[in-house]
Every structure is written in C-alpha cells, then in structure tokens.
Design a protein around this motif. Structure first.
Motif, PDB file in Angstrom:
ATOM      1  N   VAL A  65      24.959 -61.343  -0.863  1.00  0.00           N
ATOM      2  CA  VAL A  65      23.582 -61.785  -0.584  1.00  0.00           C
ATOM      3  C   VAL A  65      23.404 -63.218  -1.084  1.00  0.00           C
ATOM      4  O   VAL A  65      23.340 -63.464  -2.287  1.00  0.00           O
ATOM      5  CB  VAL A  65      22.555 -60.842  -1.229  1.00  0.00           C
ATOM      6  CG1 VAL A  65      21.140 -61.396  -1.051  1.00  0.00           C
ATOM      7  CG2 VAL A  65      22.662 -59.457  -0.613  1.00  0.00           C
ATOM      8  N   ILE A  74      23.018 -60.772   7.163  1.00  0.00           N
ATOM      9  CA  ILE A  74      22.901 -59.319   7.144  1.00  0.00           C
ATOM     10  C   ILE A  74      24.147 -58.654   7.708  1.00  0.00           C
ATOM     11  O   ILE A  74      24.604 -57.623   7.200  1.00  0.00           O
ATOM     12  CB  ILE A  74      21.644 -58.882   7.918  1.00  0.00           C
ATOM     13  CG1 ILE A  74      20.390 -59.206   7.107  1.00  0.00           C
ATOM     14  CG2 ILE A  74      21.686 -57.396   8.238  1.00  0.00           C
ATOM     15  CD1 ILE A  74      19.104 -58.783   7.776  1.00  0.00           C
ATOM     16  N   GLU A  75      24.719 -59.215   8.757  1.00  0.00           N
ATOM     17  CA  GLU A  75      25.899 -58.610   9.363  1.00  0.00           C
ATOM     18  C   GLU A  75      27.079 -58.602   8.405  1.00  0.00           C
ATOM     19  O   GLU A  75      27.828 -57.615   8.320  1.00  0.00           O
ATOM     20  CB  GLU A  75      26.270 -59.357  10.647  1.00  0.00           C
ATOM     21  CG  GLU A  75      27.482 -58.810  11.378  1.00  0.00           C
ATOM     22  CD  GLU A  75      27.316 -57.367  11.839  1.00  0.00           C
ATOM     23  OE1 GLU A  75      28.336 -56.710  12.087  1.00  0.00           O
ATOM     24  OE2 GLU A  75      26.163 -56.906  11.947  1.00  0.00           O
ATOM     25  N   ARG A  78      26.471 -55.899   5.850  1.00  0.00           N
ATOM     26  CA  ARG A  78      26.694 -54.571   6.433  1.00  0.00           C
ATOM     27  C   ARG A  78      28.181 -54.245   6.507  1.00  0.00           C
ATOM     28  O   ARG A  78      28.618 -53.149   6.130  1.00  0.00           O
ATOM     29  CB  ARG A  78      26.084 -54.495   7.834  1.00  0.00           C
ATOM     30  CG  ARG A  78      26.202 -53.118   8.487  1.00  0.00           C
ATOM     31  CD  ARG A  78      25.748 -53.153   9.927  1.00  0.00           C
ATOM     32  NE  ARG A  78      26.634 -53.987  10.727  1.00  0.00           N
ATOM     33  CZ  ARG A  78      27.809 -53.584  11.196  1.00  0.00           C
ATOM     34  NH1 ARG A  78      28.250 -52.369  10.943  1.00  0.00           N
ATOM     35  NH2 ARG A  78      28.555 -54.396  11.920  1.00  0.00           N
ATOM     36  N   ILE A  92      20.609 -52.272   7.993  1.00  0.00           N
ATOM     37  CA  ILE A  92      19.865 -53.172   7.100  1.00  0.00           C
ATOM     38  C   ILE A  92      18.726 -53.811   7.885  1.00  0.00           C
ATOM     39  O   ILE A  92      18.909 -54.220   9.034  1.00  0.00           O
ATOM     40  CB  ILE A  92      20.773 -54.276   6.531  1.00  0.00           C
ATOM     41  CG1 ILE A  92      22.000 -53.658   5.838  1.00  0.00           C
ATOM     42  CG2 ILE A  92      20.010 -55.159   5.548  1.00  0.00           C
ATOM     43  CD1 ILE A  92      23.023 -54.692   5.388  1.00  0.00           C
ATOM     44  N   ARG A  93      17.575 -53.903   7.279  1.00  0.00           N
ATOM     45  CA  ARG A  93      16.452 -54.602   7.905  1.00  0.00           C
ATOM     46  C   ARG A  93      15.716 -55.430   6.853  1.00  0.00           C
ATOM     47  O   ARG A  93      15.725 -55.111   5.658  1.00  0.00           O
ATOM     48  CB  ARG A  93      15.492 -53.633   8.595  1.00  0.00           C
ATOM     49  CG  ARG A  93      14.870 -52.610   7.674  1.00  0.00           C
ATOM     50  CD  ARG A  93      13.997 -51.629   8.466  1.00  0.00           C
ATOM     51  NE  ARG A  93      13.453 -50.574   7.628  1.00  0.00           N
ATOM     52  CZ  ARG A  93      12.346 -50.684   6.925  1.00  0.00           C
ATOM     53  NH1 ARG A  93      11.636 -51.813   6.970  1.00  0.00           N
ATOM     54  NH2 ARG A  93      11.908 -49.683   6.178  1.00  0.00           N
ATOM     55  N   ARG A  94      15.086 -56.481   7.315  1.00  0.00           N
ATOM     56  CA  ARG A  94      14.293 -57.338   6.432  1.00  0.00           C
ATOM     57  C   ARG A  94      12.898 -56.765   6.262  1.00  0.00           C
ATOM     58  O   ARG A  94      12.297 -56.286   7.230  1.00  0.00           O
ATOM     59  CB  ARG A  94      14.194 -58.750   7.008  1.00  0.00           C
ATOM     60  CG  ARG A  94      15.509 -59.525   7.034  1.00  0.00           C
ATOM     61  CD  ARG A  94      15.293 -60.895   7.647  1.00  0.00           C
ATOM     62  NE  ARG A  94      16.452 -61.758   7.519  1.00  0.00           N
ATOM     63  CZ  ARG A  94      17.453 -61.817   8.398  1.00  0.00           C
ATOM     64  NH1 ARG A  94      17.412 -61.053   9.480  1.00  0.00           N
ATOM     65  NH2 ARG A  94      18.476 -62.637   8.210  1.00  0.00           N
ATOM     66  N   LEU A 100      15.241 -56.780   1.248  1.00  0.00           N
ATOM     67  CA  LEU A 100      16.073 -56.147   2.259  1.00  0.00           C
ATOM     68  C   LEU A 100      16.052 -54.639   2.031  1.00  0.00           C
ATOM     69  O   LEU A 100      16.123 -54.171   0.894  1.00  0.00           O
ATOM     70  CB  LEU A 100      17.520 -56.644   2.182  1.00  0.00           C
ATOM     71  CG  LEU A 100      17.781 -58.119   2.475  1.00  0.00           C
ATOM     72  CD1 LEU A 100      19.278 -58.418   2.346  1.00  0.00           C
ATOM     73  CD2 LEU A 100      17.285 -58.504   3.863  1.00  0.00           C
ATOM     74  N   VAL A 102      18.105 -51.232   2.813  1.00  0.00           N
ATOM     75  CA  VAL A 102      19.454 -50.799   3.188  1.00  0.00           C
ATOM     76  C   VAL A 102      19.481 -49.280   3.260  1.00  0.00           C
ATOM     77  O   VAL A 102      19.029 -48.589   2.342  1.00  0.00           O
ATOM     78  CB  VAL A 102      20.501 -51.287   2.163  1.00  0.00           C
ATOM     79  CG1 VAL A 102      21.890 -50.780   2.527  1.00  0.00           C
ATOM     80  CG2 VAL A 102      20.491 -52.807   2.081  1.00  0.00           C
TER      81      VAL A 102
END
Length: 254
Positions: A65, A74-75, A78, A92-94, A100, A102
């Motif tokens: 991060v 993010i990729e 992941r 994962i999303r913001r 974040l 997870v």
C-alpha cells in the motif's frame, strides 16, 4: 470559412471549453497525486480470517500500500494477497475518503490430495499447512473424530487435473454409504480411471471404471444382510461383478 463569423465563434467557444476542461483535469490529476492529499488511513477486512495468518496479511498491506486514496495500486495488492496460503480469492474496494475494504475468500479444505496438497470444495488443488485441519461443513458425511477433537480429512489420489472429478464423486459416494453409517476416508482414481474407496470401518471397495454408483448402490442394499451380519472382518470387496461381489481378507473379529 474565414468569412463565416458564426462558425468561427463556435470553433473558438469549443476550443475554450476544451482548454478549460483540460486545465481542470490536469489540476484534479495533480491534486489527486499529491502525497499529503487524501491519505489512506486504514485497510478494513470484511471478516476476521480463519486460516489465513493475520500477521502475513498485515505484512503484505504494509509492503504494497503506497500512495494515497486514488493512486494506491489495488490490483497489485490483490495479487500479492492471493499468493498467501489459504487465500482463494481477494476483492478490494475504496471507501471514500481514506480507507480500503478488503474481502478474503479462504479455501475450504475438502480433502488431502496425493499426500502433498489439499483440494477445496470447488475441486481446486492448493498448497497450505494442513496439520489437524477441520473440514468444512458441506452437507456430506465426514470421517470419524481425529484425536477426539477434530475430524481427519479424507485422502484423495489421482492424476493431475482430476481433483474436481474426484471431489464430485466423493460427494456422490459419501451420500450413498451414509445409509450404512459409514464414511469415505480414502478415494482413489487410477490412471486407467478405475475407482477405489476405503470406508471408515477399514473396508476397501473396488468399483472399477463403469457403473460405479449402481455397483455401490447394490452393495449398500445387501450389506446389512450379508457382510455386516457375519462374525468376520472383511478387508476387501470387489464390486466389479454383474450379479454380486467378491470378498477377501476375512479375519475373525475379536
């Protein structure tokens, strides 16, 4: 064209709007990439991991991060998390403005595979530490208690790429022998596609390559009135006969 004043005004207005949009985009892009703007404050797990080492997850997060809310890769995060043992899938999303979220999907061990790996409920082979692993509840009967605390995983044997097929047949065979209060503890698929299973009472059943479920169903039907009724322990049963089966390894029960 140069004598067409309305057309020239339209072109000039369009160029002006385009220039303003480009400047605004550039300013927004610059602002979004400023390290001190929209800093990430936390990474939230949707659920506490059951098998994945939380310390390993934390270490990956610390290593991967970088940047702020908008620029964090993010990729890459992941992919790094999916390399951890017991991790099957990661999403994962913001969460604006500084977090974040997870979600870890863990492998659910169904059986041991070829003595050096595990197979999950989707029939996928994976490698992870598996000492005294508790199988997941999946609606299929399980082997007896292991050490009085946990259940031992059944053992699957087969060629590369056959794990999904073995897992599917395991569910079918387990459902059939459950009528006898027995469980499948080992299931093997030979290179010639012949099936052999071991039951929780130690009995080995040879099913062959054809009509496996029908053969097993016939065995389940007559077992209470035949083998279960005799005062001997049967080690091996060959079900590859049209109208019956053969037994071997008879020993007197103490």
């Amino acid at each position: 064209m140069w004598d067409n004043a309305p057309l020239l005004r339209s072109i000039a207005n369009a160029l002006f709007v385009f220039s303003v949009c480009a400047v605004l985009y550039g300013a927004a892009y610059y602002a979004a990439h400023l390290p001190g703007l929209f800093p990430l404050r936390s990474v939230r797990l949707s659920a506490a991991p059951q098998r994945v080492d939380a310390a390993e997850v934390l270490q990956v997060v610390r290593n991967e991060v970088h940047g702020n809310f908008f620029t964090v890769d993010i990729e890459r995060l992941r992919q790094s998390l999916e390399k951890l043992p017991w991790v099957r899938n990661v999403s994962i999303r913001r969460e604006f403005p500084q977090r974040l979220a997870v979600r870890l999907e863990e492998h659910q061990a169904l059986a041991r595979w070829n003595n050096n790996a595990l197979v999950n409920r989707q029939g996928e082979v994976f490698v992870a530490k598996s000492e005294r692993v508790m199988p997941e509840a999946s609606g299929t009967p399980r082997p007896p208690l292991y050490g009085g605390i946990e259940q031992a995983l059944p053992r699957f044997t087969g060629q590369d790429g056959a794990a999904a097929d073995v897992a599917q047949h395991y569910a079918q065979f387990s459902q059939q022998v459950a009528a006898l209060d027995l469980q499948v503890t080992q299931l093997a698929l030979s290179p010639r596609h012949a099936w052999q299973l071991r039951l929780s009472n130690g009995m080995v059943l040879e099913l062959g390559r054809e009509d496996m479920q029908q053969r097993l169903a016939r065995f389940v039907e007559v077992y209470p009135y035949s083998l279960a009724a005799i005062q001997s322990k049967v080690k091996f049963v060959d079900l590859r006969y049209r109208n019956g089966f053969a037994v071997s390894g008879l020993t007197k029960q103490s």
